[in-house]
Design an enzyme around this catalytic site. Structure first.
Site, short mmCIF file in Angstrom:
data_model
loop_
_atom_site.label_atom_id
_atom_site.label_comp_id
_atom_site.label_asym_id
_atom_site.label_seq_id
_atom_site.Cartn_x
_atom_site.Cartn_y
_atom_site.Cartn_z
N ASP A 154 0.82 -1.22 0.00
CA ASP A 154 0.00 0.00 0.00
C ASP A 154 0.85 1.27 0.00
O ASP A 154 0.65 2.16 0.84
CB ASP A 154 -0.94 0.02 1.21
CG ASP A 154 -1.71 -1.27 1.38
OD1 ASP A 154 -2.11 -1.85 0.36
OD2 ASP A 154 -1.91 -1.70 2.53
N GLU A 162 -11.01 0.63 -4.09
CA GLU A 162 -10.37 1.08 -2.86
C GLU A 162 -9.15 1.93 -3.22
O GLU A 162 -8.94 2.30 -4.36
CB GLU A 162 -9.95 -0.13 -2.01
CG GLU A 162 -9.03 -1.10 -2.77
CD GLU A 162 -8.80 -2.41 -2.04
OE1 GLU A 162 -9.03 -2.47 -0.82
OE2 GLU A 162 -8.39 -3.38 -2.71
#
Length: 544
Positions: free
Chosen positions: A13, A195
């Site tokens: 991420d 997302e």
């Protein structure tokens, strides 16, 4: 050239920011403490682990957090003379119907916070609570000084799309809270699981970057744009601008969750997470890693990879900045300092003094026997990331257990339901002895044990592991003798996201380190004099 991944091992991420001539990447740490890893570079080629900013209980307390919960998807930005760090603290992820009694998979707790600092080195502020409506929060600083929070919207209702789009709401610096109406600005595409949002402003357009397809093999980076921040957003002609979902031959798989940075001379680079599967088993024991490659803006105003193929690359063109190397980290740590070496972390608790000390016996890491390796509270486990498919690790431990509830040793650990643990213990039949406990994911969780190996009392024991992709071997020696290798070959491929334990989320990566348990509650300690970690281009069976 840039060699990918630039942040090997569990570093998912990525969020990247440039401040002057310095580049910083923040990555997720999940249940590992302290929270968030920040890496630093000046040339986008060479990187060093700089800090972990969430260091105290007021910022992060993960006691009781299930495996693969904790800190998700940080966003690091710089504006108004401050670094802004947004992160999710996941308290409950839920389980599937096979996951036992922990309840519904629909109800989940995602708490989003903001901390700031005038310096990347801190001190970082106490957190401002933002919302709990979903995860992957991101802060956009518009040209007029206004700030907006974006995040994935979670919908728990029956029959709903759990990933119910990207929502945006204004953040007031003066009031320290979100203000105004929350808007759903992007519902996503048929790939689903939308997302990881980030917004950028360029030449009159607001560009929205999202991750879609889930963080596994179908992962990808989607782009949309609008003349108005509030939308509507039109999709990129290619929809997905980076993915390996249709390229099973690509060395970097699971590519997605991207973020953009512009170099000093206006080139655009994208960082993204990826995974390197084991050749024979196809599982990613190194977890989700961070890669980077150059992107180009076309005449149509859309962003694409440099070769136009939209595929992650093992090697990428560097931006031509002056080379800036960092000293390599030591292969051996002797624990001579009063602080834990930066490569190491522990689990969940903001009170590490309950778990270990580097001053009670100078020159040693002392672990106090605490809860089991499956505990979600106080585990005396100190470990570092596995960052290569082939490596050797070793330590020496002084430990004199009195019964079978006291254990200490060397562990290869993914989570509380997936590990191989070479440990010293004691029982009334064998006395002090060595054995391996393996926690194996299956339809029914299974723990297996090797036969006990007697050990002499009162002497240190050296422990060692050799990992060669999916093959794992344990060895030991006493009094400077030859290494003795256990006859079993253990399966390292279970230490991966893809080897699912029942009902467990799997988003981290493999660690190797030291652990100590005392389930009797008396807190018997173990002293570790050093820890070695050496990566190898290849490994061989040490028993041959």
């Amino acid at each position: 050239m840039i060699q990918n991944p630039i942040l090997p091992g569990f570093n998912p991420d990525p969020s990247i920011v440039r401040v002057g001539d310095d580049y910083y990447i923040a990555t997720s740490t999940f249940e590992w403490y302290p929270g968030v890893q920040i890496h630093h570079s000046r040339d986008l080629v060479n990187w060093r682990l700089l800090s972990r900013p969430l260091t105290r209980a007021s910022q992060l307390n993960m006691l009781g957090a299930p495996d693969s919960c904790g800190v998700w998807a940080p966003c690091l930005t710089y504006a108004d003379g401050l670094f802004w760090l947004i992160y999710t603290d996941v308290k409950r992820y839920g389980r599937t119907s096979t996951g036992g009694a922990s309840g519904s998979a629909s109800l989940r707790d995602f708490h989003n916070y903001l901390v700031t600092s005038p310096s990347i080195d801190g001190p970082w502020s106490d957190p401002v609570y933002l919302n709990s409506s979903g995860f992957d929060p991101s802060l956009f600083h518009d040209d007029d000084g206004r700030k907006y929070l974006l995040n994935q919207l979670w919908d728990h209702r029956p029959g709903s799309n759990r990933f119910n789009g990207i929502v945006m709401q204004e953040y007031s610096v003066q009031e320290g809270k979100l203000i105004g109406r929350r808007e759903n600005i992007f519902k996503g595409t048929p790939h689903g699981l939308t997302e990881g949002p980030h917004i950028y402003k360029r030449k009159g357009y607001y560009y929205l970057l999202t991750a879609e397809g889930g963080t596994g093999w179908n992962h990808g980076v989607t782009m949309a744009r609008s003349r108005d921040l509030h939308g509507p957003y039109e999709l990129h002609p290619d929809q997905t601008i980076l993915s390996a979902r249709n390229r099973p031959d690509a060395a970097l798989q699971r590519a997605g969750h991207g973020d953009l940075v512009e170099t000093q001379d206006g080139q655009t680079y994208m960082v993204y997470l990826c995974g390197r599967p084991l050749r024979n088993r196809g599982t990613c024991t190194l977890g989700r890693e961070t890669a980077i490659q150059r992107m180009v803006w076309g005449e149509d105003g859309w962003l694409r990879t440099e070769d136009g193929q939209g595929t992650p690359q093992l090697q990428a063109a560097a931006p031509g900045l002056p080379e800036h190397r960092f000293a390599a980290g030591p292969e051996r740590e002797d624990f001579d300092a009063a602080q834990l070496p930066i490569a190491f972390q522990w689990l969940r608790t903001p009170w590490p003094e309950e778990l270990f000390s580097l001053t009670d016996r100078p020159g040693h890491l002392r672990l106090y026997g605490r809860e089991t390796l499956g505990s979600q509270f106080r585990q005396a486990l100190v470990a570092r990331r596995q960052q290569a498919h082939c490596y050797s690790a070793a330590t020496v431990v002084e430990f004199e257990p009195e019964h079978y509830q006291q254990q200490a040793g060397l562990v290869c650990y993914y989570g509380g339901a997936k590990f191989h643990y070479l440990y010293i213990t004691h029982d009334e039949t064998v006395g002090k002895h060595l054995r391996v406990m393996s926690s194996l994911p299956n339809h029914v969780q299974t723990d297996t044990f090797t036969a006990p190996i007697p050990l002499p009392a009162g002497v240190p024991v050296q422990l060692r592991v050799e990992v060669d992709e999916e093959r794992l071997y344990f060895g030991y020696r006493v009094d400077g003798g030859d290494w003795q290798w256990l006859p079993q070959q253990f399966d390292a491929s279970i230490l991966s996201d893809e080897a699912n334990a029942p009902g467990q989320p799997n988003f981290t990566g493999t660690f190797v380190g030291m652990a100590c348990q005392d389930m009797s509650g008396s807190g018997l300690h173990a002293d570790f004099d050093y820890f070695e970690y050496r990566e190898r281009p290849y490994c061989v069976n040490p028993m041959l």
